[in-house]
Design a protein around this motif. Structure first.
Motif, PDB file in Angstrom:
ATOM      1  N   ILE A  54     -40.834   0.469 -67.166  1.00  0.00           N
ATOM      2  CA  ILE A  54     -39.837  -0.412 -66.568  1.00  0.00           C
ATOM      3  C   ILE A  54     -40.370  -1.831 -66.493  1.00  0.00           C
ATOM      4  O   ILE A  54     -41.478  -2.076 -66.009  1.00  0.00           O
ATOM      5  CB  ILE A  54     -39.437   0.083 -65.160  1.00  0.00           C
ATOM      6  N   GLY A  55     -39.571  -2.785 -66.954  1.00  0.00           N
ATOM      7  CA  GLY A  55     -39.937  -4.180 -66.840  1.00  0.00           C
ATOM      8  C   GLY A  55     -39.961  -4.626 -65.386  1.00  0.00           C
ATOM      9  O   GLY A  55     -39.023  -4.368 -64.633  1.00  0.00           O
ATOM     10  N   LEU A  56     -41.064  -5.257 -64.989  1.00  0.00           N
ATOM     11  CA  LEU A  56     -41.217  -5.721 -63.599  1.00  0.00           C
ATOM     12  C   LEU A  56     -41.371  -7.238 -63.547  1.00  0.00           C
ATOM     13  O   LEU A  56     -42.124  -7.771 -62.731  1.00  0.00           O
ATOM     14  CB  LEU A  56     -42.429  -5.045 -62.949  1.00  0.00           C
ATOM     15  N   ASN A  57     -40.651  -7.927 -64.413  1.00  0.00           N
ATOM     16  CA  ASN A  57     -40.598  -9.383 -64.327  1.00  0.00           C
ATOM     17  C   ASN A  57     -40.301  -9.775 -62.887  1.00  0.00           C
ATOM     18  O   ASN A  57     -39.364  -9.249 -62.277  1.00  0.00           O
ATOM     19  CB  ASN A  57     -39.489  -9.888 -65.264  1.00  0.00           C
ATOM     20  N   PRO A  58     -41.099 -10.669 -62.284  1.00  0.00           N
ATOM     21  CA  PRO A  58     -40.904 -10.985 -60.857  1.00  0.00           C
ATOM     22  C   PRO A  58     -39.523 -11.550 -60.529  1.00  0.00           C
ATOM     23  O   PRO A  58     -39.086 -11.487 -59.379  1.00  0.00           O
ATOM     24  CB  PRO A  58     -42.013 -12.002 -60.562  1.00  0.00           C
ATOM     25  N   THR A  59     -38.831 -12.073 -61.547  1.00  0.00           N
ATOM     26  CA  THR A  59     -37.476 -12.558 -61.285  1.00  0.00           C
ATOM     27  C   THR A  59     -36.447 -11.436 -61.327  1.00  0.00           C
ATOM     28  O   THR A  59     -35.250 -11.682 -61.166  1.00  0.00           O
ATOM     29  CB  THR A  59     -37.075 -13.647 -62.306  1.00  0.00           C
ATOM     30  N   ARG A  60     -36.905 -10.176 -61.527  1.00  0.00           N
ATOM     31  CA  ARG A  60     -35.999  -9.036 -61.606  1.00  0.00           C
ATOM     32  C   ARG A  60     -36.355  -7.909 -60.638  1.00  0.00           C
ATOM     33  O   ARG A  60     -35.590  -6.945 -60.515  1.00  0.00           O
ATOM     34  CB  ARG A  60     -36.028  -8.441 -63.024  1.00  0.00           C
ATOM     35  N   ALA A  61     -37.506  -7.990 -59.979  1.00  0.00           N
ATOM     36  CA  ALA A  61     -38.043  -6.826 -59.262  1.00  0.00           C
ATOM     37  C   ALA A  61     -37.746  -6.835 -57.765  1.00  0.00           C
ATOM     38  O   ALA A  61     -38.355  -6.085 -57.009  1.00  0.00           O
ATOM     39  CB  ALA A  61     -39.552  -6.722 -59.488  1.00  0.00           C
ATOM     40  N   GLY A  62     -36.806  -7.665 -57.332  1.00  0.00           N
ATOM     41  CA  GLY A  62     -36.537  -7.787 -55.896  1.00  0.00           C
ATOM     42  C   GLY A  62     -36.124  -6.487 -55.232  1.00  0.00           C
ATOM     43  O   GLY A  62     -36.481  -6.225 -54.085  1.00  0.00           O
ATOM     44  N   LEU A  63     -35.360  -5.649 -55.946  1.00  0.00           N
ATOM     45  CA  LEU A  63     -34.928  -4.380 -55.346  1.00  0.00           C
ATOM     46  C   LEU A  63     -36.121  -3.520 -54.980  1.00  0.00           C
ATOM     47  O   LEU A  63     -36.175  -2.942 -53.885  1.00  0.00           O
ATOM     48  CB  LEU A  63     -34.025  -3.604 -56.312  1.00  0.00           C
ATOM     49  N   PHE A  64     -37.096  -3.422 -55.886  1.00  0.00           N
ATOM     50  CA  PHE A  64     -38.220  -2.530 -55.628  1.00  0.00           C
ATOM     51  C   PHE A  64     -39.062  -3.040 -54.461  1.00  0.00           C
ATOM     52  O   PHE A  64     -39.566  -2.242 -53.649  1.00  0.00           O
ATOM     53  CB  PHE A  64     -39.042  -2.369 -56.907  1.00  0.00           C
ATOM     54  N   ASP A  65     -39.210  -4.353 -54.341  1.00  0.00           N
ATOM     55  CA  ASP A  65     -39.884  -4.919 -53.171  1.00  0.00           C
ATOM     56  C   ASP A  65     -39.118  -4.573 -51.891  1.00  0.00           C
ATOM     57  O   ASP A  65     -39.714  -4.218 -50.870  1.00  0.00           O
ATOM     58  CB  ASP A  65     -39.993  -6.439 -53.302  1.00  0.00           C
TER      59      ASP A  65
END
Length: 450
Positions: A268-279
């Motif tokens: 899974i791509g975890l680009n910081p501009t896309r990973a807000g849900l997981f945080d």
């Protein structure tokens, strides 16, 4: 009618533990951009792992209409022989972008500085969405747009024969708008500058650099300043598309709320501009871990492991995180309904103008299934009922929105009674394998017309 054929009513029944590996499709944002930048390059771009959902296939067909050679070689494997920056030919017919808001806005941008005319349309959902947020900035380059009242499709765009570079501050956090302006800037002389006050997903900047464009990004007091030098010769690339974090959200969140679940979602791509849900999920107490962290094609990637998390609690989601998870608020609200306490989501006005009014769609559907929701213009609050305590038993209206349909089908997996959606057909736009993937993990999804 769904706009994707006859409506497909679906019901999700309470199920046993979800177990196994969930191999979700390629990232939709990167898939769109791979096809577009491949078409704007000189030579052959090879793509592996392309998402073959309806939205991306519409973009592939649009690139063919503008003169690029686009060939499907096998599952997820594509070849694009591009025409170069400024090389688009005028399409012979209307460009139908289906349900793809990203596709139509990016394509409008990349043809806006070429002296051709193109007419765009889409399904009922896309025809209701505002295009002014893109047609306003491309007008600064010299393009003209003629559409329905309110700036809606169908719409004809007359590209600028003699474009000028622009300096543009994006008025709302929108990767689509930022990307459309940057793509328009490719065929304008000099430097085009885009300023965003809130960082949004940066795939366009990363990929432009990878294709050989001269682009810089600087954080300043004015905001995030992106400077692109126009009229480059883009170089074709070999692209491996990481798997989509927005699609991964559904098996991940379902595993968190279904008792006994343990699901691995690889690559899974975890680009910081896309990973807000997981945080956000981890802030709520989710048992969600990253395994095998690595970098692929300039993007951070990991395998996500999600286990049943009965002790999750509501939080106030930081508004600054909204841009990095804007598409994931619907499924987050399903998790919030199964947590304890209130989950407060603010600064999310953008949800009102997605494929549907997602705040209204989720609030109505959650209420129909026994969950208390308050909402306002740019906020909503879900009062969690605790693990396994959502009554369910209701039918949610999908409003032709794939994420609304998938979110309520996930709700039904953990509710006390089945949850139905009026139309699951739109799921094919972004996640065509959602149904077999989830049933393979143990979900019980039933089509009413079977």
């Amino acid at each position: 009618m769904s706009g994707h054929g006859p409506a497909i009513p679906m019901t999700s029944r309470p199920c046993g533990p979800l177990k196994g590996e969930a191999h979700v499709p390629g990232d939709k944002s990167i898939s769109h951009r791979s096809l577009i930048l491949g078409a704007l390059s000189v030579g052959e771009t090879r793509i592996e792992g392309l998402l073959e959902g309806d939205d991306v296939l519409a973009t592939a067909e649009a690139m063919r209409a503008f003169g690029a050679e686009v060939e499907h070689l096998g599952p997820g494997e594509w070849r694009v022989n591009g025409v170069g920056v400024g090389g688009f030919a005028e399409p012979e017919d209307v460009i139908d972008c289906g349900n793809a808001g990203t596709g139509v806005r990016l394509i409008m941008g990349c043809m806006a500085t070429t002296g051709i005319t193109a007419t765009f349309t889409g399904d009922a959902s896309l025809r209701s969405r505002p295009m002014g947020r893109v047609t306003d900035p491309i007008a600064l380059f010299g393009a003209a747009s003629y559409g329905r009242d309110g700036g809606r499709l169908p719409m004809s765009v007359v590209g600028a024969a003699d474009p000028v570079p622009v300096r543009y501050t994006v008025p709302m956090p929108s990767a689509q708008v930022k990307s459309a302006v940057l793509l328009a800037g490719l065929n304008a002389p000099g430097q085009t500058v885009v300023i965003e006050q809130e960082a949004t997903r940066d795939h366009t900047e990363r990929m432009l650099a990878g294709f050989g464009a001269e682009i810089t990004v600087e954080d300043t007091d004015e905001g995030r300043v992106i400077t692109l030098t126009g009229q480059p010769e883009l170089k074709p690339q070999d692209i491996v598309v990481p798997r989509d974090p927005s699609s991964a959200a559904f098996p991940v969140c379902a595993a968190l709320i279904v008792p006994g679940s343990d699901v691995l979602v690889p690559n899974i791509g975890l680009n910081p501009t896309r990973a807000g849900l997981f945080d956000t999920l981890r802030d709520m107490g989710a048992n969600l871990t990253y395994e095998n962290l690595r970098e692929e094609g300039g993007e951070p990637v990991a395998d996500l492991r999600a286990r049943y998390s009965p002790d999750m609690h509501g939080i106030e989601v930081p508004p600054a995180r909204a841009a990095s998870m804007i598409d994931e608020y619907p499924i987050l609200s399903v998790v919030a309904a199964n947590a304890t306490g209130q989950t407060v989501m603010r600064g999310v006005k953008e949800l009102r103008v997605k494929e549907s009014d997602r705040i209204e769609a989720m609030a109505s559907g959650l209420r129909a299934n026994g969950v208390n929701v308050e909402d306002g213009d740019d906020w909503w609050i879900v009062t969690g009922m605790g693990a396994g305590k959502v009554p369910g038993g209701g039918t949610a209206v999908s409003h032709l929105d794939h994420r609304i349909a998938m979110s309520f089908l996930c709700l039904g997996m953990a509710a006390q009674n089945p949850v139905s959606v009026d139309d699951g057909g739109p799921i094919a736009t972004s996640f065509p394998i959602f149904e077999p993937l989830m049933t393979g993990l143990g979900a019980q999804l039933v089509r009413a017309n079977r």
